[in-house]
Write a protein that holds these residues in place. Structure first.
Motif, mmCIF file in Angstrom:
data_model
loop_
_atom_site.group_PDB
_atom_site.id
_atom_site.type_symbol
_atom_site.label_atom_id
_atom_site.label_comp_id
_atom_site.label_asym_id
_atom_site.label_seq_id
_atom_site.Cartn_x
_atom_site.Cartn_y
_atom_site.Cartn_z
ATOM 1 N N GLY A 44 -9.193 -9.221 -1.738
ATOM 2 C CA GLY A 44 -10.125 -8.189 -2.164
ATOM 3 C C GLY A 44 -9.406 -7.078 -2.896
ATOM 4 N N ARG A 45 -10.126 -6.100 -3.280
ATOM 5 C CA ARG A 45 -9.554 -4.971 -4.017
ATOM 6 C C ARG A 45 -8.927 -3.969 -3.061
ATOM 7 N N ALA A 46 -8.121 -3.112 -3.629
ATOM 8 C CA ALA A 46 -7.500 -2.058 -2.838
ATOM 9 C C ALA A 46 -8.572 -1.080 -2.362
ATOM 10 N N SER A 47 -8.378 -0.531 -1.178
ATOM 11 C CA SER A 47 -9.358 0.410 -0.640
ATOM 12 C C SER A 47 -9.285 1.736 -1.396
ATOM 13 N N ALA A 48 -10.313 2.532 -1.241
ATOM 14 C CA ALA A 48 -10.360 3.838 -1.904
ATOM 15 C C ALA A 48 -9.240 4.743 -1.391
ATOM 16 N N ASP A 49 -8.926 4.645 -0.090
ATOM 17 C CA ASP A 49 -7.838 5.452 0.482
ATOM 18 C C ASP A 49 -6.503 5.077 -0.147
ATOM 19 N N GLU A 50 -6.259 3.768 -0.275
ATOM 20 C CA GLU A 50 -5.009 3.306 -0.871
ATOM 21 C C GLU A 50 -4.885 3.771 -2.314
ATOM 22 N N LEU A 51 -5.969 3.688 -3.066
ATOM 23 C CA LEU A 51 -5.947 4.131 -4.457
ATOM 24 C C LEU A 51 -5.718 5.635 -4.560
ATOM 25 N N ALA A 52 -6.288 6.400 -3.617
ATOM 26 C CA ALA A 52 -6.085 7.854 -3.623
ATOM 27 C C ALA A 52 -4.621 8.194 -3.343
ATOM 28 N N VAL A 53 -4.012 7.480 -2.389
ATOM 29 C CA VAL A 53 -2.599 7.731 -2.067
ATOM 30 C C VAL A 53 -1.728 7.346 -3.255
ATOM 31 N N LYS A 54 -2.006 6.178 -3.856
ATOM 32 C CA LYS A 54 -1.206 5.735 -5.003
ATOM 33 C C LYS A 54 -1.359 6.690 -6.189
ATOM 34 N N ALA A 55 -2.553 7.232 -6.379
ATOM 35 C CA ALA A 55 -2.759 8.190 -7.470
ATOM 36 C C ALA A 55 -1.947 9.461 -7.218
ATOM 37 N N GLU A 56 -1.922 9.914 -5.970
ATOM 38 C CA GLU A 56 -1.133 11.103 -5.633
ATOM 39 C C GLU A 56 0.364 10.829 -5.778
ATOM 40 N N ILE A 57 0.806 9.646 -5.371
ATOM 41 C CA ILE A 57 2.209 9.268 -5.565
ATOM 42 C C ILE A 57 2.537 9.268 -7.048
ATOM 43 N N ASP A 58 1.650 8.722 -7.852
ATOM 44 C CA ASP A 58 1.864 8.664 -9.305
ATOM 45 C C ASP A 58 1.983 10.058 -9.909
#
Length: 169
Positions: A44-58
């Motif tokens: 499945g796709r990445a969760s919204a929480d994971e995407l939020a963390v990755k965006a902040e890391i980026d």
């Protein structure tokens, strides 16, 4: 109508795991599908929480590329994320990033190796197709990242070729 004319997704749905007379192997042969496709379950796709963390890391890594796993974990916790260094390390690996820091002193070269000169030093680039370069960059997307590779002519700034992929390989 042959089995190969039916869309693959529909053929997979036709398989009955507890069929009284036909085994899974026989059904897969008749429907012209691989058995591995029957057992595969998508992550499945990445969760919204994971995407939020990755965006902040980026965002943080773009401003402070010297932040390693521990510092990034501390930064994310200050931002309100509940996260462990182990997960941050995995996200770094997924995003193909690492902290910029002084590496071991590896600048000593083997005296037997030929040293090639930098051929563009002092060169005036005044015509098309004189010098090309390439660049690879990543683009954040909703489901992860896409990687863009482009070949550019230095004089005209024209993109000669490009490719996009969801992996760096």
């Amino acid at each position: 109508m042959g089995a190969t004319q039916i869309p693959l997704a529909e053929r997979r749905e036709m398989v009955e795991k507890n069929h009284p007379r036909l085994s899974l192997v026989q059904q897969c042969i008749l429907l012209n599908i691989c058995r591995s496709g029957i057992y595969y379950a998508s992550k499945g796709r990445a969760s919204a929480d994971e995407l939020a963390v990755k965006a902040e890391i980026d965002r943080t890594y773009t401003k402070m590329p010297f932040y390693g796993v521990e510092r990034m974990t501390e930064h994310l916790r200050k931002k309100g994320f509940t996260i462990s260094p182990k997960r941050v390390r995995r996200y770094f690996r997924d995003m193909c990033i690492s902290a910029i820091y002084p590496k071991p002193n590896t600048t000593w070269h083997n005296k037997e190796h030929k040293i090639y000169p930098y051929l563009l030093r002092g060169l005036t680039i005044d015509r098309v197709n004189q010098v090309w370069s390439t660049d690879i960059t990543y683009i954040p997307m909703n489901g992860g990242y896409m990687y863009l590779c482009a070949i550019i002519d230095w004089h005209s700034r024209f993109v000669l070729a490009w490719g996009i992929s969801n992996t760096q390989r």
